[in-house]
Design an enzyme around this catalytic site. Structure first.
Site, PDB file in Angstrom:
ATOM      1  CG  ASP A 178      -2.139   0.840   1.036  1.00  0.00           C
ATOM      2  OD1 ASP A 178      -3.156   0.618   1.703  1.00  0.00           O
ATOM      3  OD2 ASP A 178      -2.075   1.748   0.180  1.00  0.00           O
TER       4      ASP A 178
HETATM    5  C1  GLC Z   1      -4.061   4.397  -0.218  1.00  0.00           C
HETATM    6  C2  GLC Z   1      -4.989   3.264   0.123  1.00  0.00           C
HETATM    7  C3  GLC Z   1      -5.067   2.194  -0.931  1.00  0.00           C
HETATM    8  C4  GLC Z   1      -4.852   2.783  -2.313  1.00  0.00           C
HETATM    9  C5  GLC Z   1      -3.433   3.322  -2.356  1.00  0.00           C
HETATM   10  C6  GLC Z   1      -3.101   3.935  -3.728  1.00  0.00           C
HETATM   11  O1  GLC Z   1      -3.303   4.740   0.915  1.00  0.00           O
HETATM   12  O2  GLC Z   1      -4.794   2.623   1.375  1.00  0.00           O
HETATM   13  O3  GLC Z   1      -6.338   1.565  -0.803  1.00  0.00           O
HETATM   14  O4  GLC Z   1      -5.031   1.782  -3.301  1.00  0.00           O
HETATM   15  O5  GLC Z   1      -3.201   4.296  -1.335  1.00  0.00           O
HETATM   16  O6  GLC Z   1      -3.887   5.062  -3.951  1.00  0.00           O
END
Ligand code: GLC
Length: 753
Positions: A251
């Site tokens: 993430d």
């Molecule tokens: C965010 C979220 C995740 C998302 C990622 C990219 O922090 O936790 O769900 O896909 O960043 O945007």
């Protein structure tokens, strides 16, 4: 690209080029992004349109040594240009086909602009609406998250990932993220293996079985170890147990978060821990910084790196990027199309939940004048969380009402803002207008920006002074309706009894105003069911239907007075209800239970029956199934949909079992007066639970009694008792999506009324 071609490419890659394939990052400056690609970065975030994205792809393919095309990622959660109901709203439909269609349309729109990888579906079971991201998944139930997640994978990926309108799906956030302590985003989510295996892991297994191309690690810890560095989960469960061979992606900054988690001293440590645990792609751009690999071959196993690079190249191959890296910019879908809007509008009634409708106040009768008040009367904020700036906006409800009711005087009086204070004058004016006009609709709710990621709330009531507005309208004594728009279940206890009719309209996206007005007018009928319980108070969460009975279940709540003692319920020693699991200051259970929802007609259930004898019950592990049937009748005066739900309860087992578990659901449409037999087929997998009570952990169906409940909510009455004669154990279960598909195929057989 064949495996041989991947191996050939791998053999030619330098260390820096290999590591470059193992990161994705976003930078607002195209020149910086171009430089990162020149330095070998293998994945980027979408560049905002087809032209800009093609330009970056062209730079990778034509201006780097090996010309490896890029993965282009984006969060396409419930729409790209056309915004659909939020995932939690979709779950309220109890119709996974809606989710599949949303993913298919959203994927088509995103792919037309050059996106080839979405970070969706989110399938984190969540039983705590303080957590803002409850909006992004499919609620509190395991089966709903499993079926809806699998449906979205089918929608995004289709049958051929290399098709022009297919994009790679990502199951997220693996795993346990939906149960942060305190409902506070990013917080610890520690839990037993038993709960992990029976609640939080099954949706991911279902989505992996459905073919998800990638899985995203979650920010939280499990067993004191952040998932980004948790080899037992990222490799042990995901790959060795389930056979997942796609890409695991971190993430955003999830790997670097290992430093504040306190298990890595610096970026190099964090990367080493993550890659060794089984993460393939770091989201953050720290693997190769400015062309310089953060780790050398002495610090990071080339075997681990090669395995990760193979998976990334395999995904790019499956997407057809080596053959077709560019999109046809002239075909980019840059706004919601009429066809896509129509799809969004048509599914909306199935997602709206009619919470109450005293005196059948809804649908609205023709009126000369209507007062509309509340912040959502004139707001355009209907899109919900996780919507990007390029989405097609929604209009205003008041305009949709005036368009639909040209002969009605639709008077607007704001009454309250979303978050404001000191608004007594506003609501006094609205109340005065309501008293004079004689009918009001209060459009209340939470704005999108206090829903979703990093939007945990400690107080789940309507924000601002909206509750005071509802009381002011109620004080006038005129009939009124409350329409609630929110990302999460709200606490509505303070005013709910005073409102004759309440419609939960979530955040329905681009077509929200038209859809809500259509439902209020009765052109369509809200027929959704709650995918997450509405708690009585913020202090009651987590609260959900599939809870344990505890050793001291309460029979009355909100009272310190002892009540009658029932040995069968309270056990031999509890002489009254005081010493039972409850709150002194709250009635028992949620205000509105999982699965609850009314519509503009009424249904009756009758004739619950077990379709087969006990013989099938002793051979479930061998594939035998048993059937349950019930007759559903539409006893109202208009056609309507009912979501028939089937729950089981394992009365005695070697591990505590939830009081109910949703095993089947199906949406049935009946004409006024029509009756139908609704049948469900269940097997081993529907009664089994995971435990470590054997030499090899696995799934058990134990001998003894099971109760089966069938009805229109998680409070459905007992439909049958079945007895399993012999213990049955298995190491695995049939994929949930297969079981669900079998049930819906056999769910209704027409019986003339
Ligand atoms: C965010 C979220 C995740 C998302 C990622 C990219 O922090 O936790 O769900 O896909 O960043 O945007």
């Amino acid at each position: 690209m064949s495996d041989r071609r991947i191996e050939d490419l791998l053999a030619r890659m330098t260390w820096a080029e290999k590591l470059g394939q193992l990161q994705i990052t976003y930078h607002p400056d195209p020149a910086r992004t171009r430089a990162l690609i020149s330095a070998g970065m293998g994945s980027i975030f979408w560049q905002g349109d087809a032209e800009a994205t093609n330009a970056m792809q062209r730079h990778a393919v034509e201006n780097t040594r090996l010309g490896i095309p890029l993965l282009v990622g984006l969060d396409v959660i419930h729409g790209q240009r056309t915004i659909f109901p939020t995932p939690l709203a979709l779950a309220a439909s109890f119709e996974p086909r809606h989710a599949e269609q949303v993913a298919s349309v959203s994927g088509r729109e995103a792919a037309s602009g050059g996106v080839n990888w979405t970070f969706s579906p989110m399938i984190d079971v969540s039983r705590d609406p303080r957590w803002g991201r409850i909006v992004e998944g499919f609620g509190e139930d395991v089966l709903l998250n499993s079926c809806f997640g699998a449906a979205m994978v089918r929608g995004y990926q289709g049958d051929d990932l290399s098709a022009a309108d297919a994009i790679a799906a990502t199951a997220k956030h693996f795993v346990g993220y939906g149960q942060p302590e305190g409902g506070r985003d990013y917080n610890t989510a520690d839990m037993s293996e038993y709960r992990l295996r029976n609640v939080y892991l099954p949706p991911f297994q279902a989505v992996v079985e459905a073919g998800a191309a990638s899985v995203m690690a979650s920010f939280n810890t499990i067993d004191g170890l952040p998932v980004h560095a948790n080899r037992r989960l990222l490799t042990g469960v995901l790959r060795e147990e389930w056979g997942f061979d796609g890409v695991t992606v971190g993430d955003a900054d999830g790997v670097m978060n290992l430093i504040p988690h306190g298990i890595a001293a610096n970026a190099a440590d964090a990367l080493k821990l993550a890659f060794a645990a089984g993460l393939n792609v770091e989201m953050g751009g720290n693997v190769v910084a400015d062309g310089v690999p953060t780790l050398s071959e002495a610090e990071l196993s080339p075997v681990v790196v090669d395995a990760a690079v193979r998976r990334v190249l395999a995904l790019k191959t499956a997407l057809g990027l080596f053959e077709r890296p560019y999109v046809v910019a002239e075909r980019e879908i840059v706004a919601a199309t009429p066809e896509h809007r129509d799809i969004a509008r048509r599914m909306a009634p199935d997602t709206m939940v009619l919470l109450k409708n005293d005196g059948d106040l809804l649908p609205l009768a023709d009126r000369e004048r209507i007062l509309v008040t509340g912040p959502y009367a004139e707001s355009t904020d209907h899109l919900g969380a996780w919507v990007q700036a390029f989405a097609t906006p929604a209009g205003r409800i008041v305009d949709a009402l005036r368009e639909r009711l040209p002969g009605t005087d639709v008077v607007v009086s704001a009454g309250a803002s979303f978050l404001g204070t000191d608004e007594a004058a506003l609501r006094a004016a609205a109340a005065s207008q309501a008293a004079e006009i004689g009918f009001a609709i209060v459009f209340a709710g939470e704005p999108s920006n206090i829903s979703g990621e990093a939007a945990s709330r400690s107080d789940l009531r309507l924000p601002g002074e909206q509750e005071a507005l509802i009381h002011a309208i109620a004080d006038t004594g005129v009939p009124f309706v409350v329409v609630l728009e929110s990302g999460r279940p709200l606490v509505v206890s303070d005013w709910f009894d005073r409102a004759p009719a309440v419609l939960q309209a979530w955040h329905l996206g681009t077509e929200a105003p038209a859809a809500i007005v259509s439902a209020l007018m009765g052109e369509t009928a809200p027929s959704g069911k709650l995918p997450a319980s509405f708690p009585r108070s913020s202090g009651q969460v987590p609260t959900h239907y599939s809870h344990d009975n505890t050793g001291r279940p309460a029979t009355t709540g909100g009272s310190m007075a002892p009540t009658t003692w029932d040995p069968a319920l309270h056990g031999p020693n509890n002489v009254d209800d005081k010493y039972a699991s409850k709150y002194l200051d709250l009635d028992l259970g949620p205000l509105l239970p999982f699965g609850h929802g009314l519509t503009y007609t009424r249904f009756e259930y009758s004739g619950a029956r077990l379709r087969e004898g006990d013989v099938a019950l002793n051979a479930l592990r061998d594939g035998a199934t048993f059937g349950l049937e019930i007759t559903l009748t539409n006893v109202g005066d208009r056609a309507g949909d009912e979501v028939v739900q089937l729950y089981t309860h394992d009365v005695v087992a070697h591990r505590v079992q939830p009081v109910r578990v949703l095993r089947r659901f199906t949406r049935v449409h009946l004409e006024a007066g029509e009756s139908r037999a609704v049948s469900f087929e269940l097997g081993f997998d529907d009664l089994a639970f995971w435990s470590e009570s054997h030499s090899v952990p696995g799934f058990d169906v134990e001998p003894g009694a099971f109760e089966v409940f069938i009805g229109g909510s998680s409070e459905a009455p007992l439909a049958a008792r079945i007895t399993v004669g012999a213990p049955q154990h298995a190491l695995s279960r049939e994929p949930i999506a297969h079981r669900y598909a079998r049930s819906t195929q056999a769910s209704t057989t027409g019986v003339a009324s």
